[in-house]
Design a protein around this motif. Structure first.
Motif, PDB file in Angstrom:
ATOM      1  N   ILE A   3       0.860  -1.179   0.000  1.00 23.19           N
ATOM      2  CA  ILE A   3       0.000   0.000   0.000  1.00 23.19           C
ATOM      3  C   ILE A   3       0.897   1.229   0.000  1.00 23.19           C
ATOM      4  N   LEU A   4       0.665   2.131  -0.932  1.00 25.24           N
ATOM      5  CA  LEU A   4       1.459   3.348  -1.052  1.00 25.24           C
ATOM      6  C   LEU A   4       0.586   4.555  -0.718  1.00 25.24           C
ATOM      7  N   ILE A   5       0.982   5.293   0.308  1.00 23.54           N
ATOM      8  CA  ILE A   5       0.264   6.506   0.703  1.00 23.54           C
ATOM      9  C   ILE A   5       1.112   7.707   0.326  1.00 23.54           C
ATOM     10  N   LEU A   6       0.677   8.449  -0.662  1.00 22.23           N
ATOM     11  CA  LEU A   6       1.377   9.663  -1.101  1.00 22.23           C
ATOM     12  C   LEU A   6       0.755  10.854  -0.387  1.00 22.23           C
ATOM     13  N   GLY A   7       1.438  11.323   0.633  1.00 18.23           N
ATOM     14  CA  GLY A   7       0.894  12.312   1.554  1.00 18.23           C
ATOM     15  C   GLY A   7       0.728  11.629   2.902  1.00 18.23           C
ATOM     16  N   GLY A   8       1.820  11.042   3.386  1.00 12.69           N
ATOM     17  CA  GLY A   8       1.766  10.227   4.591  1.00 12.69           C
ATOM     18  C   GLY A   8       1.412  10.962   5.864  1.00 12.69           C
ATOM     19  N   THR A   9       1.472  12.292   5.833  1.00  7.78           N
ATOM     20  CA  THR A   9       1.092  13.059   7.019  1.00  7.78           C
ATOM     21  C   THR A   9      -0.323  13.615   6.921  1.00  7.78           C
ATOM     22  N   SER A  10      -1.011  13.345   5.818  1.00  2.77           N
ATOM     23  CA  SER A  10      -2.365  13.874   5.655  1.00  2.77           C
ATOM     24  C   SER A  10      -3.342  13.115   6.542  1.00  2.77           C
ATOM     25  N   GLY A  23      -1.584  -6.916   7.837  1.00  2.00           N
ATOM     26  CA  GLY A  23      -1.045  -7.912   6.930  1.00  2.00           C
ATOM     27  C   GLY A  23      -0.438  -7.357   5.655  1.00  2.00           C
ATOM     28  N   GLN A  24      -0.238  -6.043   5.603  1.00  2.00           N
ATOM     29  CA  GLN A  24       0.248  -5.391   4.389  1.00  2.00           C
ATOM     30  C   GLN A  24       1.599  -4.715   4.616  1.00  2.00           C
ATOM     31  N   ASP A  25       2.358  -4.577   3.536  1.00  2.00           N
ATOM     32  CA  ASP A  25       3.554  -3.739   3.550  1.00  2.00           C
ATOM     33  C   ASP A  25       3.095  -2.331   3.169  1.00  2.00           C
ATOM     34  N   VAL A  26       3.466  -1.343   3.953  1.00  2.00           N
ATOM     35  CA  VAL A  26       2.988   0.021   3.747  1.00  2.00           C
ATOM     36  C   VAL A  26       4.170   0.947   3.471  1.00  2.00           C
ATOM     37  N   ILE A  27       4.013   1.812   2.482  1.00  2.00           N
ATOM     38  CA  ILE A  27       5.011   2.849   2.199  1.00  2.00           C
ATOM     39  C   ILE A  27       4.360   4.201   2.428  1.00  2.00           C
ATOM     40  N   LEU A  28       4.940   5.000   3.307  1.00  2.00           N
ATOM     41  CA  LEU A  28       4.451   6.342   3.591  1.00  2.00           C
ATOM     42  C   LEU A  28       5.389   7.345   2.932  1.00  2.00           C
ATOM     43  N   ALA A  29       4.903   8.050   1.939  1.00  2.00           N
ATOM     44  CA  ALA A  29       5.707   9.057   1.251  1.00  2.00           C
ATOM     45  C   ALA A  29       5.240  10.433   1.694  1.00  2.00           C
ATOM     46  N   ALA A  30       6.160  11.241   2.201  1.00  2.00           N
ATOM     47  CA  ALA A  30       5.770  12.533   2.753  1.00  2.00           C
ATOM     48  C   ALA A  30       6.899  13.545   2.598  1.00  2.00           C
ATOM     49  N   ARG A  31       6.504  14.804   2.553  1.00  2.00           N
ATOM     50  CA  ARG A  31       7.504  15.876   2.451  1.00  2.00           C
ATOM     51  C   ARG A  31       8.397  15.889   3.684  1.00  2.00           C
ATOM     52  N   ARG A  32       7.821  15.547   4.832  1.00  2.00           N
ATOM     53  CA  ARG A  32       8.583  15.441   6.076  1.00  2.00           C
ATOM     54  C   ARG A  32       8.450  14.005   6.590  1.00  2.00           C
ATOM     55  N   PRO A  33       9.236  13.092   6.081  1.00  2.00           N
ATOM     56  CA  PRO A  33       9.086  11.685   6.467  1.00  2.00           C
ATOM     57  C   PRO A  33       9.244  11.445   7.962  1.00  2.00           C
ATOM     58  N   LEU A  54       9.398   7.337   2.840  1.00  2.00           N
ATOM     59  CA  LEU A  54      10.164   7.939   1.760  1.00  2.00           C
ATOM     60  C   LEU A  54       9.954   9.443   1.748  1.00  2.00           C
ATOM     61  N   ALA A  55      11.022  10.191   1.472  1.00  2.00           N
ATOM     62  CA  ALA A  55      10.902  11.633   1.305  1.00  2.00           C
ATOM     63  C   ALA A  55      10.231  11.898  -0.038  1.00  2.00           C
ATOM     64  N   PHE A  56       9.243  12.790  -0.025  1.00  2.00           N
ATOM     65  CA  PHE A  56       8.447  13.020  -1.242  1.00  2.00           C
ATOM     66  C   PHE A  56       8.070  14.489  -1.353  1.00  2.00           C
ATOM     67  N   ASP A  57       8.578  15.129  -2.390  1.00  2.00           N
ATOM     68  CA  ASP A  57       8.211  16.511  -2.701  1.00  2.00           C
ATOM     69  C   ASP A  57       7.275  16.461  -3.902  1.00  2.00           C
ATOM     70  N   ALA A  58       5.999  16.715  -3.655  1.00  2.00           N
ATOM     71  CA  ALA A  58       5.003  16.601  -4.719  1.00  2.00           C
ATOM     72  C   ALA A  58       5.291  17.510  -5.900  1.00  2.00           C
ATOM     73  N   THR A  59       5.907  18.662  -5.629  1.00  2.00           N
ATOM     74  CA  THR A  59       6.147  19.618  -6.708  1.00  2.00           C
ATOM     75  C   THR A  59       7.333  19.220  -7.591  1.00  2.00           C
ATOM     76  N   SER A  63      10.622  13.618 -10.144  1.00  2.00           N
ATOM     77  CA  SER A  63      11.001  12.540  -9.224  1.00  2.00           C
ATOM     78  C   SER A  63       9.880  11.536  -9.001  1.00  2.00           C
ATOM     79  N   HIS A  64       8.708  11.781  -9.558  1.00  2.00           N
ATOM     80  CA  HIS A  64       7.545  10.942  -9.271  1.00  2.00           C
ATOM     81  C   HIS A  64       7.737   9.491  -9.709  1.00  2.00           C
ATOM     82  N   ARG A  65       8.221   9.296 -10.903  1.00  2.00           N
ATOM     83  CA  ARG A  65       8.377   7.925 -11.390  1.00  2.00           C
ATOM     84  C   ARG A  65       9.436   7.175 -10.571  1.00  2.00           C
ATOM     85  N   GLU A  66      10.499   7.865 -10.227  1.00  2.00           N
ATOM     86  CA  GLU A  66      11.548   7.241  -9.424  1.00  2.00           C
ATOM     87  C   GLU A  66      11.015   6.836  -8.053  1.00  2.00           C
ATOM     88  N   LEU A  67      10.164   7.676  -7.476  1.00  2.00           N
ATOM     89  CA  LEU A  67       9.612   7.359  -6.162  1.00  2.00           C
ATOM     90  C   LEU A  67       8.737   6.109  -6.220  1.00  2.00           C
TER      91      LEU A  67
END
Length: 250
Positions: A3-10, A23-33, A54-59, A63-67
């Motif tokens: 499960i990939l959450i883009l905006g892990g602090t939202s 039972g899932q592997d979770v990835i939290l992507a956030a500007r402030r991990p 993962l560190a994630f800058d939406a703007t 970098s989106h595809r790499e993330l």
């Protein structure tokens, strides 16, 4: 599957992760991990097999595809991807500060289009089925004077998602488009709730229910009004005369 959450602090992204992590592997992507540490601990306590941040800058759209690729390398194919990042912005400031208006448009529309495009492409090449969740809003149904910059981004995103949903028809990827009303949460702190307001948990529960239904029944993409009766309000909004509409509050 992960499960990939883009905006892990939202608020909503956190709630969806909480409801689906067992039972899932979770990835939290956030500007402030580092700000996702408490959520990560909570997900592990609730049964998540693993939690990665993962560190994630939406703007930074380049970098989106790499993330997304990194997320799959960490936890395998993605079964659920939630695009939960966004900002409300300051409408009054945006009317005189063009940089802020562009910031809102970039985060809430351009960056979303980029990430949704990447997800649709990558997930459609997986061998298993998967679901993407995108967030529109009642604010995009008819832009109001009180928040037209934010509303315009949601209107554009909704149109994009409707087309993307059609493009994904017949593939192994489904798209859930959530159209919540006013959400009482950290983004709207200090603001007066609108009629039919909901909480992040309400939105997350509706999304997860649709996701579960889609997964179990192999259903097609869907659009959710949250709450469901918001659909009637949306119809009324369309027929309100403009002289009255321009005076409507946020």
């Amino acid at each position: 599957m992960s499960i990939l959450i883009l905006g892990g602090t939202s608020d909503i992204g956190s709630e969806i992760a909480t409801l689906t992590c067992d039972g899932q592997d979770v990835i939290l992507a956030a500007r402030r991990p580092e700000a996702t540490r408490e959520l990560a601990d909570n997900l592990k306590a609730r049964g998540a097999t693993s939690v990665h941040t993962l560190a994630f800058d939406a703007t930074a759209v380049n970098s989106h595809r790499e993330l997304v690729t990194t997320a799959r390398e960490l936890a395998g194919d993605i079964s659920l991807a939630v695009v939960a990042f966004g900002i409300l912005g300051d409408q009054e400031r945006a009317e005189t500060d063009e940089a802020h208006a562009v910031e809102i448009a970039t985060v809430d529309y351009t960056s979303q289009v980029s990430m949704l495009t990447v997800l649709a492409d990558v997930l459609s090449h997986q061998s298993s089925t998967s679901t993407i969740v995108a967030f529109s809003s009642i604010a995009g149904w008819r832009a109001r004077r009180a928040n037209y910059v934010y509303g315009s981004t949601k209107a554009g995103l909704d149109a994009f998602c409707q087309g993307l949903s059609d493009a994904l028809h017949g593939t192994n990827v489904t798209l859930i488009i959530a159209r919540p009303g006013f959400v009482i949460g950290s983004m709207t702190t200090g603001m007066k709730p609108a009629p039919m307001s909901v909480y992040p948990h309400d939105v997350a529960a509706a999304v997860v229910n649709a996701y579960t239904t889609t997964t179990s029944a192999k259903s097609k993409s869907t659009t959710l009004w949250i709450p469901g009766r918001l659909r009637l309000l949306a119809w009324i909004m369309r027929i309100v005369p403009r002289p009255i509409w321009r005076k409507m509050p946020r």
